[in-house]
Scaffold this active site. Structure first.
Site, PDB file in Angstrom:
ATOM      1  N   GLU A   1       0.793  -1.238   0.000  1.00  0.00           N
ATOM      2  CA  GLU A   1       0.000   0.000   0.000  1.00  0.00           C
ATOM      3  C   GLU A   1       0.823   1.285   0.000  1.00  0.00           C
ATOM      4  OE1 GLU A   1      -3.088  -0.170   2.986  1.00  0.00           O
ATOM      5  OE2 GLU A   1      -4.107  -1.832   1.995  1.00  0.00           O
ATOM      6  N   ASP A   2       2.110   1.210  -0.332  1.00  0.00           N
ATOM      7  CA  ASP A   2       2.899   2.448  -0.354  1.00  0.00           C
ATOM      8  C   ASP A   2       2.546   3.327  -1.549  1.00  0.00           C
ATOM      9  OD1 ASP A   2       3.999   1.449   1.909  1.00  0.00           O
ATOM     10  OD2 ASP A   2       6.029   1.232   1.142  1.00  0.00           O
TER      11      ASP A   2
END
Length: 847
Positions: A426-427
């Site tokens: 999820e970066d």
């Protein structure tokens, strides 16, 4: 040349708080270890998993701690050319002193370290090894302050974690406590040798015909040159041997025994052994178990829909990857035993799941975890350890990350279960949410370092380069989620579907509208077992906080807004009350079970065969917990399955039948509010995940929810072909209500029957369930058979969600939370029961 000697440095360890004097050293409770485990073993701190004790142990993470041991120099040391101390894992800022000399300064929990101590080791007598662990939390904040130009930010924990190469969940997450550990968390060994094999790996190529496998076995040798003998065996039977002057050998295996995912074949593991030979004498040896399989991730255009597929193909078989996401199974990693890892992975395999995703905020897992996945046939999606934040990228940190990636790939690349490496969790999604500088069309890697999203250099340069060099046959994916125009694009790559629970908080009945090509995260919270709640309440069953809204029970749920969100999904779907606790827990688990089953069922419907792999995977967040907590897990910290575990197991069965209701409104014209024709249909499909075409009949029955009267019974499909490995539409029909307007009280069940035997069953209820006038059964039976191996359940009226319960934890059910309709007996296998075992039931509406 003498053989390599490996001596575990695992005895006589003591520890103390760095600020205390030497007299305060205490023996460690185990080894490997961490400071919390050692303090617990001496009863210096309360158990952080009980009550709110987590708050009382926060000071530990802001202190420095010292570990010390002594060990003798081996008597044969004089004949060895080199002595090396090998540290498999130090958590995290570690200063290592041997006999008064500083031999190592380590700053990366994930990085094994090897130090030549030949000149430092005493020739006789005792050696003193002292390791001082600084506070990762405080060091992290000093690094944040050192680099003020970076745009710090994250979800979960705090910014200091981004600066530290340590397991990120130790800072706390929305399912776990903040417990900042330190210590020698993996083994330490003293090695004496002149030469050794430092690495063994295989390049495996299975021919597309699956008739031949070519295995190139590679080694790296440190020290004096010697011959290497390579052995290949299977089931302890030798298959081939070569002795060479170099460091590699190639084997061709005809008609190989191939490694398959669970249910699709067996999991044979070949043993590859390399032995270093000098003048006819074995000096060193290393062996690894490998699986021969052809693994691909297929991304190609689809028929009739935009975007591309995203499915895994093993030995030419496309796999619908129903599975789970994995977090570390404990906050205190050294106490997870090999047996516990096997228990967890077996639970996954027994639950009809095919894949585990190792999440990027935990650890590169222990070998035991991957060994279990290899043996049980569970595919692994492996994240690199970055999650939910904007990571910095100063040069020294990049160098550490590069080494971290290389060393962990080397440790894990022999496992056949690992089929994908992903750069982070999820970066990219975080970067989008914060409008960080990120242009997919900008391919100037060095330029990325000058933007406010420098970690892109990690995910699209450092990590893929390491994978390309060290594990080129395994697909690398820059992140999860990743693909398409952005991370929410449902037509390319994978997505995390959090618009149920988070986001727009959609109804879970609408999961079909929330589909992606591969959904690698989605979920719904539920309370853990009442037994688990009683275990974390300080006074157990007598605790005054033993009610769902108590501060202690709320404390054991770390998700923001969990009170509102659990209540929202409960109140939208069913009648419930917070008392008694047991029924409330049941209702949350029923709600989670209905939600997750809906997702698997509706998404698997989109697995429609070659060229139409519109959805190829569903990984629920999450399979497990790291402490006793209310979370999205489908089995709690003590491996107690929640009811969702069983509904997922049913949806992922080899053959299943799916149903959904659709309401169609057709107004007479565009103005009327009155003259509207309402049609409520049932859509039925069959999912055949086996590798053979099936011919089935489909039977549909209906009952009135209030009277229990059977109102419909018809065969709606005769000798219907369910092609292998896909879902097939069966029929769309009006809800078979006795009269128009009764659809909302008509329960419909469908059955797939093959050669007279029922092979799939599903009961569809009008929703929301809260509108139904559910009747309490007068004759609900759950009876153990004579040899206590099965429970037979029946009732005279439709009963929603019958749960079997037993106080004895040794009693385990093969299925649970089943819907009961009149005229049927549902049999559930049970293990660990005796004739005297007391089996009770719970169901929706009983209180």
């Amino acid at each position: 040349m003498e053989p390599r000697t490996v001596i575990p440095i695992d005895q006589n360890w003591t520890f103390k708080q760095a600020s205390h004097d030497d007299s305060t050293y205490l023996p460690v409770g185990q080894f490997p270890t961490n400071v919390h485990l050692d303090l617990l073993s001496h009863k210096k701190i309360p158990d952080p998993f009980i009550g709110k004790n987590e708050l009382d142990v926060q000071w530990i993470g802001e202190e420095a701690w010292v570990y010390r041991t002594t060990f003798p120099t081996p008597s044969d040391f004089g004949s060895a050319a080199k002595a090396v101390l090998a540290f498999d894992g130090l958590d995290t800022f570690a200063s290592v002193v041997l006999n008064g000399d500083t031999i190592l300064e380590s700053e990366n929990m994930f990085l094994p370290e090897r130090v030549d101590v030949t000149s430092v080791l005493k020739r006789d007598g005792e050696n003193e090894l002292v390791i001082t662990f600084d506070s990762a939390y405080l060091r992290g904040w000093k690094l944040v302050e050192k680099y003020p130009d970076h745009k710090w930010g994250c979800w979960n924990g705090d910014n200091s974690r981004l600066a530290v190469r340590k397991s990120q969940y130790h800072w706390g997450w929305d399912w776990g406590p903040a417990l900042l550990t330190c210590g020698p968390w993996r083994p330490i060994n003293l090695e004496l040798y002149e030469s050794r094999i430092s690495d063994l790996w295989c390049d495996i190529d299975v021919d597309e015909s699956l008739k031949t496998a070519t295995v190139k076995v590679n080694t790296t040798v440190e020290g004096k040159p010697a011959k290497i003998r390579f052995d290949v065996s299977l089931n302890d039977e030798s298959l081939a041997r070569q002795e060479v002057e170099g460091t590699d050998a190639t084997f061709t295996i005809n008609d190989p025994e191939l490694w398959y995912p669970v249910r699709y074949g067996k999991q044979p593991l070949y043993t590859i052994k390399a032995t270093l030979v000098h003048q006819g004498k074995d000096i060193d040896a290393i062996s690894k178990k490998i699986g021969l399989r052809r693994a691909r991730l297929v991304q190609r255009p689809l028929k009739e829909q935009p975007g591309t597929s995203f499915f895994f193909e093993i030995n030419n078989i496309p796999i619908f990857c129903g599975g789970s996401d994995w977090i570390p199974a404990d906050n205190f990693l050294p106490r997870i035993s090999r047996e516990k890892y096997y228990d967890w992975v077996k639970l996954v395999a027994d639950g009809n799941q095919f894949m585990i995703r190792v999440w990027g905020g935990g650890i590169y897992e222990e070998q035991a975890f991957y060994d279990a996945c290899d043996e049980f046939g569970i595919l692994v999606w492996q994240d690199f350890m970055f999650g939910c934040g904007n990571y910095p990228a100063w040069p020294e940190l990049l160098a550490s990350i590069k080494k971290e990636a290389e060393e962990n790939i080397k440790l894990l690349r022999h496992h056949p279960s690992i089929v994908i490496w992903a750069g982070n969790n999820e970066d990219y999604q975080y970067a989008e949410s914060e409008n960080l500088t990120w242009d997919q069309n900008d391919h100037n890697a060095e330029g990325w370092l000058k933007t406010d999203f420098p970690a892109r250099y990690i995910y699209e340069k450092i990590l893929p380069d390491a994978c390309k060099e060290l594990v080129p046959a395994t697909y690398y994916h820059p992140g999860s989620p990743w693909g398409g125009v952005d991370t929410h694009d449902p037509t390319v790559g994978d997505i995390h579907q959090w618009n149920v629970w988070h986001g727009t908080q959609e109804k879970y009945q609408n999961f079909d509208k929330l589909v992606g090509r591969f959904v690698s995260e989605f979920g719904m919270e539920a309370f853990p077992s009442v037994k688990t709640i009683d275990a974390f309440l300080p006074l157990g069953k007598d605790d005054p906080d033993r009610y769902p809204q108590s501060s202690t029970i709320d404390f054991h749920n770390k998700a923001d807004g969990h009170e509102r969100r659990i209540a929202l999904y409960l109140v939208e779907n069913m009648r419930y009350a917070p008392d008694p606790l047991e029924q409330f827990v049941y209702c949350t688990q029923l709600m989670q079970a209905e939600c997750l089953a809906s997702a698997y069922r509706l998404w698997k419907r989109q697995w429609k065969g070659p060229g139409r792999e519109y959805c190829a995977g569903a990984l629920v967040w999450q399979i497990n917990d790291c402490w006793p907590v209310t979370s999205w897990a489908i089995a709690d910290y003590y491996l107690r399955p929640k009811h969702a575990y069983f509904t997922v197991k049913r949806e992922m069965a080899p053959v299943s039948v799916g149903m959904t209701r659709r309401e169609h409104k057709t107004p007479r014209d565009k103005y009327t509010r009155v003259h509207i024709d309402t049609k409520i249909e049932i859509e039925i499909w069959g999912s055949n995940l086996t590798l053979e075409d099936l011919e089935v009949d489909c039977m549909v029955k209906g009952w009135d929810v209030e009277t229990g009267e059977e109102t419909y019974s018809e065969k709606v499909a005769d000798k219907l072909l369910l092609p292998k490995n896909q879902s097939t539409e069966v029929v769309a029909m009006d809800v078979p209500a006795p009269k128009k307007g009764d659809e909302g009280r008509t329960i419909v069940a469908s059955y797939l029957i093959r050669d007279g035997e029922q092979i799939a069953r599903y009961v569809n209820w009008p929703e929301p369930l809260k509108y139904l006038h559910l009747q309490k059964p007068k004759h609900l039976k759950a009876e153990l058979n004579e040899d206590a191996t099965a429970v037979a359940i029946s009732a005279e009226v439709p009963v929603k969600g019958v749960a079997l319960e037993c106080e004895d934890d040794d009693v385990k059910f093969a299925d649970n939370l089943v819907d009961i309709v009149p005229g049927e007996i549902v049999s559930i296998a049970v293990t660990g029961a005796k004739k005297s075992s007391k089996i009770t039931t719970r169901y929706l509406g009983m209180i």
